[in-house]
Design a protein around this motif. Structure first.
Motif, PDB file in Angstrom:
ATOM      1  N   ALA A 148      31.394   7.128  33.085  1.00  0.00           N
ATOM      2  CA  ALA A 148      30.435   7.765  33.984  1.00  0.00           C
ATOM      3  C   ALA A 148      30.501   9.288  33.887  1.00  0.00           C
ATOM      4  CB  ALA A 148      30.685   7.310  35.417  1.00  0.00           C
ATOM      5  N   ALA A 149      31.684   9.832  33.660  1.00  0.00           N
ATOM      6  CA  ALA A 149      31.823  11.282  33.523  1.00  0.00           C
ATOM      7  C   ALA A 149      31.084  11.792  32.283  1.00  0.00           C
ATOM      8  CB  ALA A 149      33.298  11.664  33.454  1.00  0.00           C
ATOM      9  N   ASP A 150      31.105  11.005  31.200  1.00  0.00           N
ATOM     10  CA  ASP A 150      30.341  11.373  30.006  1.00  0.00           C
ATOM     11  C   ASP A 150      28.852  11.366  30.317  1.00  0.00           C
ATOM     12  OD1 ASP A 150      32.666  11.445  28.289  1.00  0.00           O
ATOM     13  OD2 ASP A 150      32.646   9.251  28.351  1.00  0.00           O
ATOM     14  N   TYR A 151      28.425  10.347  31.066  1.00  0.00           N
ATOM     15  CA  TYR A 151      27.005  10.266  31.420  1.00  0.00           C
ATOM     16  C   TYR A 151      26.585  11.468  32.262  1.00  0.00           C
ATOM     17  CZ  TYR A 151      22.547   8.866  33.304  1.00  0.00           C
ATOM     18  OH  TYR A 151      21.219   8.864  33.648  1.00  0.00           O
ATOM     19  N   GLU A 152      27.433  11.867  33.198  1.00  0.00           N
ATOM     20  CA  GLU A 152      27.109  13.035  34.030  1.00  0.00           C
ATOM     21  C   GLU A 152      26.798  14.244  33.163  1.00  0.00           C
ATOM     22  OE1 GLU A 152      29.176  15.943  37.425  1.00  0.00           O
ATOM     23  OE2 GLU A 152      30.287  14.235  36.611  1.00  0.00           O
ATOM     24  N   THR A 153      27.652  14.511  32.195  1.00  0.00           N
ATOM     25  CA  THR A 153      27.456  15.656  31.309  1.00  0.00           C
ATOM     26  C   THR A 153      26.188  15.517  30.475  1.00  0.00           C
ATOM     27  OG1 THR A 153      29.851  15.999  31.176  1.00  0.00           O
ATOM     28  CG2 THR A 153      28.499  17.015  29.456  1.00  0.00           C
ATOM     29  N   LEU A 154      26.004  14.331  29.880  1.00  0.00           N
ATOM     30  CA  LEU A 154      24.842  14.090  29.030  1.00  0.00           C
ATOM     31  C   LEU A 154      23.541  14.186  29.825  1.00  0.00           C
ATOM     32  CD1 LEU A 154      26.253  11.067  27.022  1.00  0.00           C
ATOM     33  CD2 LEU A 154      25.550  13.243  26.013  1.00  0.00           C
ATOM     34  N   ALA A 155      23.499  13.512  30.983  1.00  0.00           N
ATOM     35  CA  ALA A 155      22.263  13.468  31.763  1.00  0.00           C
ATOM     36  C   ALA A 155      21.875  14.850  32.280  1.00  0.00           C
ATOM     37  CB  ALA A 155      22.414  12.487  32.923  1.00  0.00           C
ATOM     38  N   LEU A 156      22.854  15.640  32.705  1.00  0.00           N
ATOM     39  CA  LEU A 156      22.551  17.004  33.152  1.00  0.00           C
ATOM     40  C   LEU A 156      21.969  17.824  31.998  1.00  0.00           C
ATOM     41  CD1 LEU A 156      25.630  17.765  35.433  1.00  0.00           C
ATOM     42  CD2 LEU A 156      23.256  17.433  36.170  1.00  0.00           C
TER      43      LEU A 156
END
Length: 299
Positions: free
Chosen positions: A74-82
């Protein structure tokens, strides 16, 4: 002008993709997927990924972005999505985010607590033992080794229990101690739209979708992925059951029924998760005036 991310959330098979595409067309913008499996190129039929026509209608981010051999958190997704949103906002004041992975949406909207890394060997050991001994063993072990989490956590959710046990064995501390509850501030507005259906309607739609997946070749897709069945990304509904069928544990008919049953259970967990979010504005997905009501709310 203020930038706004419109979140389309809800359980699997409720119709999020069609609504997201309609809204993105209305706003003249793009869609960021918030689905933890549709990002993998090799997983197509079993993830109900948008089809070629839908992908051509509106630009999607995070669909087919990685190989199934990549492990994303989920932390990777946070970075990617932002990053995706920043790109969209450079030319547009609006963006649509669509998906049913509650933790990914939470990560994007609120951020995640900073946590120390876990040990890969412990991840593998705990996962293998859970697959061998089952949920009852997992619940009992967490109760013994991390009673603080057991008192407060979701003890019927294997994913949460596995994460808690892996974290405890990796760090010696309870994951509870790292939950601050503090929300990160975003530099854009967030409007959350939830889609729902009466339970019997949703469950029938799930059953029909599983039948269509099988007709579209899901078994062949799973056969092609069978050599990679040990990967965490493939330990998911629609794939696990057919892996078991290939290994002779179930007939094909039994495996299909288990996919339907487990998908219904997953949809129930998704609804429970999203209903806890009081910022979500809920709509009946089958309302013939749905888009009119959503766009009226946006004004």
């Amino acid at each position: 002008m203020v930038k706004t991310a419109y979140i389309i959330a809800g359980p699997t098979a409720v119709g999020k993709t069609a609504v997201a595409i309609s809204l993105a067309k209305h706003l003249g913008t793009c869609i960021v997927s918030a689905d933890s499996r549709q990002c993998y190129r090799e997983m197509n039929i079993g993830t109900a990924k948008p089809d070629a026509t839908e992908l051509a209608a509106v630009k999607h981010y995070f669909i087919d972005a990685f190989s199934v051999t990549n492990s994303l958190a989920a932390a990777d997704y946070e970075t990617l999505a932002l990053g995706y949103l920043q790109e969209i906002f450079s030319t547009n004041n609006a963006a649509v985010v669509c998906g049913g992975t509650g933790l990914y949406i939470k990560a994007l909207c609120e951020g995640l607590d900073e946590m120390p890394p876990v040990q890969d060997n412990i991840v593998q050991e705990v996962q293998e033992e859970y697959e061998t001994r089952g949920l009852q063993w997992l619940q009992h072990t967490v109760q013994e080794e991390d009673p603080d989490f057991y008192k407060e956590g979701e003890i019927k959710n294997p994913a949460r229990l596995l994460r808690a046990l892996i974290f405890k064995r990796s760090t010696g501390e309870s994951i509870i101690n790292y939950r601050t509850g503090e929300k990160k501030q975003r530099d854009f507005n967030i409007i959350k739209i939830g889609l729902e259906l009466p339970r019997e309607v949703l469950y029938e739609r799930i059953n029909q979708r599983v039948d269509k997946m099988m007709a579209d070749g899901l078994l062949d897709e799973v056969r092609n992925l069978y050599p990679l069945r040990h990967l965490k990304n493939l330990q998911t509904v629609g794939y696990s059951e057919l892996f078991d069928h290939i290994e002779g544990l179930y007939t094909l008919e039994e495996a299909i029924e288990k996919i339907k049953q487990n998908t219904r259970h997953y949809a129930k967990r998704q609804k429970t998760w999203f209903k806890k979010d009081k910022e979500i504005n809920w709509y009946n997905a089958d309302d013939v005036q749905l888009m009119d009501k959503i766009t009226a709310h946006l004004r």
